[in-house]
Design a protein around this motif. Sequence first.
Motif, mmCIF file in Angstrom:
data_model
loop_
_atom_site.group_PDB
_atom_site.id
_atom_site.type_symbol
_atom_site.label_atom_id
_atom_site.label_comp_id
_atom_site.label_asym_id
_atom_site.label_seq_id
_atom_site.Cartn_x
_atom_site.Cartn_y
_atom_site.Cartn_z
ATOM 1 N N SER A 1 12.192 8.154 -2.119
ATOM 2 C CA SER A 1 12.053 8.175 -3.582
ATOM 3 C C SER A 1 10.611 7.900 -4.006
ATOM 4 O O SER A 1 10.169 8.348 -5.052
ATOM 5 C CB SER A 1 12.996 7.156 -4.220
ATOM 6 N N MET A 2 9.885 7.191 -3.173
ATOM 7 C CA MET A 2 8.494 6.876 -3.490
ATOM 8 C C MET A 2 7.544 8.005 -3.060
ATOM 9 O O MET A 2 6.456 8.146 -3.609
ATOM 10 C CB MET A 2 8.051 5.590 -2.779
ATOM 11 N N CYS A 3 7.912 8.751 -2.021
ATOM 12 C CA CYS A 3 6.933 9.640 -1.383
ATOM 13 C C CYS A 3 7.194 11.125 -1.561
ATOM 14 O O CYS A 3 6.286 11.927 -1.388
ATOM 15 C CB CYS A 3 6.849 9.328 0.111
ATOM 16 N N SER B 1 0.851 -1.190 0.000
ATOM 17 C CA SER B 1 0.000 0.000 0.000
ATOM 18 C C SER B 1 0.886 1.240 0.000
ATOM 19 O O SER B 1 1.528 1.578 0.997
ATOM 20 C CB SER B 1 -0.899 0.004 1.240
ATOM 21 N N LYS B 2 0.899 1.925 -1.131
ATOM 22 C CA LYS B 2 1.750 3.103 -1.243
ATOM 23 C C LYS B 2 1.210 4.236 -0.360
ATOM 24 O O LYS B 2 1.966 5.024 0.204
ATOM 25 C CB LYS B 2 1.835 3.542 -2.708
ATOM 26 N N GLU B 3 -0.091 4.275 -0.243
ATOM 27 C CA GLU B 3 -0.718 5.298 0.597
ATOM 28 C C GLU B 3 -0.192 5.177 2.029
ATOM 29 O O GLU B 3 0.210 6.157 2.650
ATOM 30 C CB GLU B 3 -2.250 5.122 0.523
ATOM 31 N N GLY C 1 13.168 -3.597 -6.009
ATOM 32 C CA GLY C 1 12.844 -2.303 -6.592
ATOM 33 C C GLY C 1 11.599 -1.810 -5.874
ATOM 34 O O GLY C 1 11.515 -1.887 -4.648
ATOM 35 N N ASN C 2 10.622 -1.350 -6.617
ATOM 36 C CA ASN C 2 9.403 -0.914 -5.934
ATOM 37 C C ASN C 2 8.289 -1.966 -6.014
ATOM 38 O O ASN C 2 7.125 -1.657 -5.798
ATOM 39 C CB ASN C 2 8.963 0.468 -6.431
ATOM 40 N N GLN C 3 8.657 -3.186 -6.345
ATOM 41 C CA GLN C 3 7.654 -4.261 -6.343
ATOM 42 C C GLN C 3 7.811 -5.131 -5.103
ATOM 43 O O GLN C 3 8.898 -5.253 -4.553
ATOM 44 C CB GLN C 3 7.795 -5.142 -7.600
HETATM 45 C C1 LIG Z 1 9.180 1.649 -9.952
HETATM 46 O O1 LIG Z 1 10.312 1.031 -10.519
HETATM 47 C C2 LIG Z 1 10.352 1.121 -11.929
HETATM 48 C C3 LIG Z 1 11.531 0.299 -12.427
HETATM 49 O O2 LIG Z 1 12.577 0.292 -11.527
HETATM 50 C C4 LIG Z 1 10.440 2.598 -12.326
HETATM 51 O O3 LIG Z 1 10.429 2.696 -13.720
HETATM 52 C C5 LIG Z 1 9.237 3.332 -11.750
HETATM 53 O O4 LIG Z 1 9.340 4.712 -12.017
HETATM 54 C C6 LIG Z 1 9.151 3.118 -10.258
HETATM 55 N N1 LIG Z 1 7.940 3.722 -9.767
HETATM 56 C C7 LIG Z 1 7.926 4.537 -8.734
HETATM 57 C C8 LIG Z 1 6.590 5.054 -8.322
HETATM 58 O O5 LIG Z 1 8.921 4.857 -8.140
#
Ligand SMILES: *[C@@H]1O[C@H](CO)[C@@H](O)[C@H](O)[C@H]1NC(C)=O
Length: 753
Positions: free
Chosen positions: A516-518, A449-451, A671-673
């Motif tokens: 990096s996500m937020c 959950s990214k939220e 990564g982000n998975q």
């Molecule tokens: C998630 O990872 C992919 C591949 O590494 C990247 O292209 C994408 O921008 C990332 N998404 C976020 C929300 O960081």
Amino acid sequence: MIDARKTLSLSVQFNEIRTNNESEMTEMPAMHAEIILAIFTSFCLLSSAEISEYVIKSERLPPDLNFMPTLGNGHMGYTVFGDAIFMNGVYNGEGGNSRRARIPNWLNLSVAKIQYEEWELAIIPDMFELQLQDGYFRWLFAYEANGLQVKLEQRTYPHRYYNRALIYELFVQCTGAIDPLLIKLNRKPGGKSEAFDFSPLDSANGTVSFKMLQGVTRRLEHRNFQTEPRKIFVAFSDDWKNEHTIELSAGQEELYYRYVITADEREEIARQEMAEVIKLTPEILFQRHALEWRAFWSDFNIQIDGNLELSHIVNAGIFYLANSLPSLNTSHLNGAYFGLSPTGLGRGQLDADYEGHNFWDTEIWMLPAITQFSTRWAEQLLQYRFEHLRGARYNAKQTGYQGARYPWESAYTGTEVINPCCLEIAAEEIHISPDIVLALQHHYAVTHSKEWLCRVAWPIAKEVAEFLVSRVRDDGRKFHLEGVMGPDEDHSNVTDNVYTNVVVKQSLEFASFARSMCVLTDGRPDVWLDIARRMQILYDEKLDYHPQHLGYKRGEIVKQADVVLLGYPIQFAMSNVTRRNDLLNYEAVIRESGPAMSWSMFAINFLDVKDIEKANLYFQRGYKDYIRPEFKVWSENKIGFQGSANFLTGIGGFLQTIVNGYGSVRVQLDGNQSVMVIQKTYCLPTSKGFTINGIKFAQSRFSLKIRANGTTTLSCVEKGDLNIELLVDTQKYAVQEHFSIDLTGSTASLRTI
Ligand SMILES: *[C@@H]1O[C@H](CO)[C@@H](O)[C@H](O)[C@H]1NC(C)=O
Ligand SMILES: *[C@@H]1O[C@H](CO)[C@@H](O)[C@H](O)[C@H]1NC(C)=O
Ligand SMILES: *[C@@H]1O[C@H](CO)[C@@H](O)[C@H](O)[C@H]1NC(C)=O
Ligand SMILES: *[C@@H]1O[C@H](CO)[C@@H](O)[C@H](O)[C@H]1NC(C)=O
Ligand SMILES: *[C@@H]1O[C@H](CO)[C@@H](O)[C@H](O)[C@H]1NC(C)=O
Ligand SMILES: *[C@@H]1O[C@H](CO)[C@@H](O)[C@H](O)[C@H]1NC(C)=O
Ligand SMILES: *[C@@H]1O[C@H](CO)[C@@H](O)[C@H](O)[C@H]1NC(C)=O
């Protein structure tokens, strides 16, 4: 067991017992039809569906009543026949003396005697039962002589739905009595409370009236963070002191009596809950409780084939952990949850109960199992940390650092409440902050959950990272941590404890990921990643293993698993040879009196390096000597050593050996998975196979069935909104509900896409 309750005319008795309450009289008649209907339908159902894996019977009580089951519902908890009731978040005492505030156990009722004609019969129950599936404890007694037959069943439980209510119930069945039978009840609440001043409240309120007390705690935990004492309100369904006699008139064959306590921090909630509960029929009251427990078990369970004893241990373990956690469906909204301590909500007055404080035990030992029970529970536990960031910030500042430094022990305010015995531990075991961050990472990996990541995990990870930046020392080449203590509390004031440095490294990496996500990155060099990269991780090349800290000599005794945690749960990358060497080095030096979790971690890590024989040995060592036989209550230490009772931390480690060891379930971020890997499963020793139902991953639920011959089947039992791809060997599948696949001999990875 009183089967004849099926034919009870409960309505009559229920009415009779409550005759002292006039307002009740007017309400009851309308309910007769419902009661009688319920007797013929539900009662049979409830009493016949008993499954032996979920019933633990004992003809005797444990010699030490400290090993009686602890029951709870997340709002309140108590140990059966114990002297205390505790309420979530209610502590008394200053600083390190803050401990769960003891409410006398006013629910400790039992039938002491029966009087019939000129003789008296002392009641010595013939059976005690912990009913896990429906979440209650009962004790039974039967007597038969000269044509008189008496059966008693007494029950106690904290209600799962009406969670402000604690229930005691008595069912009596009697035949052949030509004279009245007097049933004498005792109530033994234990001594006066050390924590509260109790005073009676005006009892009349409109249509309902019952005795009420107000309790006010005596001492604040921390003046900067707590301005008012904690106040609670307790209502009693009956107003009698410590003895009470109920009469069964001549010829009366059935009797039901109920004693209820409700308590809350708000007076009107305690009142309303009582008003609601006392007018329910016995069946409805019980059903609403049992329904919640059944819903829990149907969402998550572990079935073990061919070993009833192990099933009991597993089910009791799950139950003891779960019953300290908040009810998820309640009559009144829950307040904030204040976390799980090593011996749960039903204990916490004593030092041996860790005063009811929160430790790393929650995040590292219990949470991995609890996340599988319910991700909502995991979220509530982490929410406690989020809501107490202020205390952690204060703690950092007080000790000369920046950001947020979680205290080693926390209770109501979230400031440091280390027991005065052990100040050094709070000063040095700084790994608790990165431990919490790794729990956030794990929770994000499981829920995806990214939220939540950005709302809860990121603010915590950020401030902990700021603390760590201020805590490390740079020698120009490497970063070091001095004056620390790792999980091995036998070595204090050490430099570069490997466990601590690795969790610091990984939590900085996660903080950087969360940023990096937020938030938008500003392109500046990433200090956090720089520290993570250059963190000193001690490694002895010659012997190919990790020394526990600078200056550690092979062969030095350690308290508990420390370095071996790097493999599992930390999942720190290293060669299998190094990992094996770590295991062999440290298995020889763990002290015998250490806690159960060490052996659980050896079991999982030995499975990972494919030493199955050793793993099996440690798996058994991780629970057998720690459990009291009667009700499968855990002790912190082996029989023969002092230790805490109802030791949930040990249960957490043990359940991880099943799910994450033999079931080999691992969740991580790539990564982000999110990825869940099932690498290599093994059958639990001494069983003919097992199934874990309700594994949570990426909003879906899975089951994993492992048979004695190693055959392994993975099924998706409930599919959430997130898309999941399954990779088995080189074959890809899209996961759908009811999808099922044979994994035998293969590695499976489930991945969010
Ligand atoms: C998630 O990872 C992919 C591949 O590494 C990247 O292209 C994408 O921008 C990332 N998404 C976020 C929300 O960081
Ligand atoms: C609770 O009641 C039981 C049964 O009467 C008794 O054995 C036990 O000692 C009581 N507990 C306390 C704390 O008095
Ligand atoms: C009396 O009880 C009612 C209903 O249970 C409740 O709404 C009300 O707030 C109570 N009044 C007081 C003074 O506690
Ligand atoms: C919550 O409990 C009530 C009362 O037992 C029940 O009617 C309802 O279905 C439950 N709700 C959920 C979502 O389980
Ligand atoms: C920890 O060890 C260092 C170096 O050996 C020493 O200077 C320091 O006083 C010790 N600290 C404590 C709290 O014992
Ligand atoms: C360790 O062994 C496992 C199982 O054989 C294997 O999958 C894994 O790749 C190995 N890890 C390393 C780092 O060699
Ligand atoms: C393993 O046992 C299951 C039944 O328990 C059976 O269906 C299956 O064929 C067996 N597999 C092998 C490879 O023996």
